[in-house]
Write a protein that holds these residues in place. Structure first.
Motif, PDB file in Angstrom:
ATOM      1  N   ALA A 207       0.840  -1.208   0.000  1.00  0.00           N
ATOM      2  CA  ALA A 207       0.000   0.000   0.000  1.00  0.00           C
ATOM      3  C   ALA A 207       0.871   1.252   0.000  1.00  0.00           C
ATOM      4  N   GLU A 208       1.428   1.559  -1.148  1.00  0.00           N
ATOM      5  CA  GLU A 208       2.338   2.700  -1.248  1.00  0.00           C
ATOM      6  C   GLU A 208       1.618   4.041  -1.117  1.00  0.00           C
ATOM      7  N   HIS A 209       0.295   4.021  -1.228  1.00  0.00           N
ATOM      8  CA  HIS A 209      -0.472   5.260  -1.139  1.00  0.00           C
ATOM      9  C   HIS A 209      -0.758   5.676   0.307  1.00  0.00           C
ATOM     10  N   LEU A 210      -0.396   4.840   1.280  1.00  0.00           N
ATOM     11  CA  LEU A 210      -0.642   5.191   2.670  1.00  0.00           C
ATOM     12  C   LEU A 210       0.234   6.364   3.111  1.00  0.00           C
ATOM     13  N   HIS A 211      -0.280   7.151   4.052  1.00  0.00           N
ATOM     14  CA  HIS A 211       0.448   8.312   4.567  1.00  0.00           C
ATOM     15  C   HIS A 211       1.346   7.892   5.728  1.00  0.00           C
ATOM     16  N   LEU A 212       2.221   6.942   5.469  1.00  0.00           N
ATOM     17  CA  LEU A 212       3.115   6.439   6.501  1.00  0.00           C
ATOM     18  C   LEU A 212       4.283   5.715   5.836  1.00  0.00           C
ATOM     19  N   SER A 213       5.298   5.428   6.658  1.00  0.00           N
ATOM     20  CA  SER A 213       6.456   4.674   6.180  1.00  0.00           C
ATOM     21  C   SER A 213       6.509   3.364   6.946  1.00  0.00           C
ATOM     22  N   PHE A 214       6.139   2.268   6.269  1.00  0.00           N
ATOM     23  CA  PHE A 214       6.156   0.972   6.948  1.00  0.00           C
ATOM     24  C   PHE A 214       7.578   0.424   6.946  1.00  0.00           C
ATOM     25  N   GLU A 215       8.099   0.114   8.146  1.00  0.00           N
ATOM     26  CA  GLU A 215       9.491  -0.298   8.284  1.00  0.00           C
ATOM     27  C   GLU A 215       9.647  -1.679   8.905  1.00  0.00           C
ATOM     28  N   GLY A 216       8.641  -2.553   8.672  1.00  0.00           N
ATOM     29  CA  GLY A 216       8.776  -3.950   9.060  1.00  0.00           C
ATOM     30  C   GLY A 216       8.409  -4.250  10.499  1.00  0.00           C
ATOM     31  N   PHE A 217       9.066  -5.273  11.045  1.00  0.00           N
ATOM     32  CA  PHE A 217       8.754  -5.767  12.382  1.00  0.00           C
ATOM     33  C   PHE A 217       9.676  -5.148  13.438  1.00  0.00           C
ATOM     34  N   ILE A 218       9.195  -5.215  14.679  1.00  0.00           N
ATOM     35  CA  ILE A 218      10.008  -4.786  15.814  1.00  0.00           C
ATOM     36  C   ILE A 218       9.729  -5.721  16.976  1.00  0.00           C
ATOM     37  N   GLU A 219      10.762  -6.053  17.752  1.00  0.00           N
ATOM     38  CA  GLU A 219      10.594  -6.894  18.924  1.00  0.00           C
ATOM     39  C   GLU A 219      10.314  -6.032  20.155  1.00  0.00           C
ATOM     40  N   SER A 220       9.732  -6.651  21.175  1.00  0.00           N
ATOM     41  CA  SER A 220       9.285  -5.895  22.345  1.00  0.00           C
ATOM     42  C   SER A 220      10.436  -5.258  23.118  1.00  0.00           C
ATOM     43  N   ASP A 221      11.656  -5.830  23.025  1.00  0.00           N
ATOM     44  CA  ASP A 221      12.763  -5.240  23.762  1.00  0.00           C
ATOM     45  C   ASP A 221      13.288  -3.967  23.103  1.00  0.00           C
ATOM     46  N   ARG A 222      12.741  -3.609  21.920  1.00  0.00           N
ATOM     47  CA  ARG A 222      13.161  -2.390  21.222  1.00  0.00           C
ATOM     48  C   ARG A 222      12.102  -1.294  21.296  1.00  0.00           C
ATOM     49  N   LEU A 223      11.054  -1.495  22.085  1.00  0.00           N
ATOM     50  CA  LEU A 223       9.954  -0.541  22.122  1.00  0.00           C
ATOM     51  C   LEU A 223      10.405   0.863  22.506  1.00  0.00           C
TER      52      LEU A 223
END
Length: 345
Positions: A207-223
């Motif tokens: 969905a390249e038209h979304l107003h955001l930059s999707f950057e994949g997954f993140i683990e809980s210790d990096r919150l």
């Protein structure tokens, strides 16, 4: 909303502190903003006694008696049947009927979600509302996380919609133009996680038209590392993550307090470290980030932490005031409409 004069409906009976905490929080906001107005729902006698303690509230408060209260043990199905007689339900109805710009409650989260969804209905283009809140980070600003407990089970479409709503919310409360969005997962690699999480990631990548930059997954210790502006997950995992963060913060502060009182030398060290420890306490205090909002409804409802102090309640009211002024529901609707238009094109 009357220009410059927001009107907030308060469930005065919700939370551990009841009317005393709610009214004290409202008084703090009124002292900073003389234009704000409140409708307080609950036991009229108890509320009036608390209002009398705060001179700043006199001119800007209306008290509406509610004969019933939602308890922490009430099931959502039970609460819905008492919407018209409870302080929580009447505050939500004030928003539905256009008598208030937002409702704030520190009461039962499940009941608040159920009554809000039934009364206000879900926005067009959104399947399920989500509970979004702010978490502190070591980055330049805090982050938005959702869902924090409204939906224990979600599909990929739900998570993608949460990303859209969270991005719109972050633009208002954090001030980022292109929010960095990540999905909470058990690993950062693309093959990790459930089918639902991987499917949601694929939807967001395409969905390249979304107003955001999707950057994949993140683990809980990096919150808390400042590596995302919006973190998306289902309500089951999100609520566990939130409670873990809050519990860890209390553990660290209690551990430091114990360490600094264990001996004369440690007490001297405490005096030297007091400014730094105060900064740590402020950064970790959940009252400073209080006020989660139900996104995706045709109306604004903010959930305060049940154990919030007056400062925390004031922050929750401040969130409601800001989001009402910034027309959060309209902005989400505008984003959804643009997304639908671009997708069709």
């Amino acid at each position: 909303m009357t220009a410059g004069k927001p009107l907030i409906a308060l469930d005065a009976m919700g939370g551990d502190g009841g009317p005393a905490m709610t009214v004290a929080g409202a008084a703090r906001v009124a002292a900073r903003d003389p234009n704000i107005r409140f409708i307080l729902f609950g036991d009229e006698g108890l509320i009036a006694a608390e209002v009398a303690r705060h001179k700043a509230l006199g001119p800007c408060v209306e008290i509406v008696h509610a004969p019933d209260v939602i308890s922490g043990e009430d099931r959502p199905s039970q609460a819905i049947r008492r919407t018209k007689t409870t302080s929580m339900g009447m505050a939500i109805l004030a928003v539905k009927e256009g008598r208030a710009d937002a409702a704030v409650s520190a009461g039962n989260t499940g009941a608040l979600m159920a009554m809000s969804k039934l009364a206000l209905r879900t926005m067009a283009g959104i399947d399920r509302p989500a509970l979004a809140g702010i978490l502190p980070t070591l980055g330049k600003h805090n982050l938005v996380m959702l869902d924090l407990g409204a939906n224990t089970e979600c599909d990929a479409r739900n998570l993608a919609q949460f990303a859209v709503m969270g991005a719109a919310y972050s633009k208002i409360v954090i001030g980022v133009d292109l929010p960095r969005v990540r999905l909470l997962n058990i690993g950062s690699e693309e093959m990790k996680g459930t089918d639902t999480i991987r499917d949601a990631a694929q939807l967001l990548r395409e969905a390249e038209h979304l107003h955001l930059s999707f950057e994949g997954f993140i683990e809980s210790d990096r919150l808390g590392r400042g590596e995302a502006d919006v973190i998306v997950t289902d309500g089951f995992s999100g609520n566990i993550a939130l409670k873990t963060v809050e519990g860890t913060a209390r553990f660290v502060t209690d551990l430091l307090r114990r360490a600094f009182t264990s001996s004369f030398r440690s007490k001297m060290g405490f005096l030297l470290s007091k400014p730094a420890l105060h900064l740590l306490r402020v950064h970790l205090d959940p009252n400073n980030y209080n006020g989660a909002v139900f996104l995706g409804l045709n109306g604004l409802v903010v959930k305060s932490h049940g154990g919030a102090n007056p400062h925390g309640m004031a922050n929750a009211i401040g969130v409601a005031k800001k989001l009402a002024a910034e027309r959060i529901a309209d902005r989400i609707a505008e984003d959804l409409a643009q997304i639908a238009t671009k997708a069709a094109a």
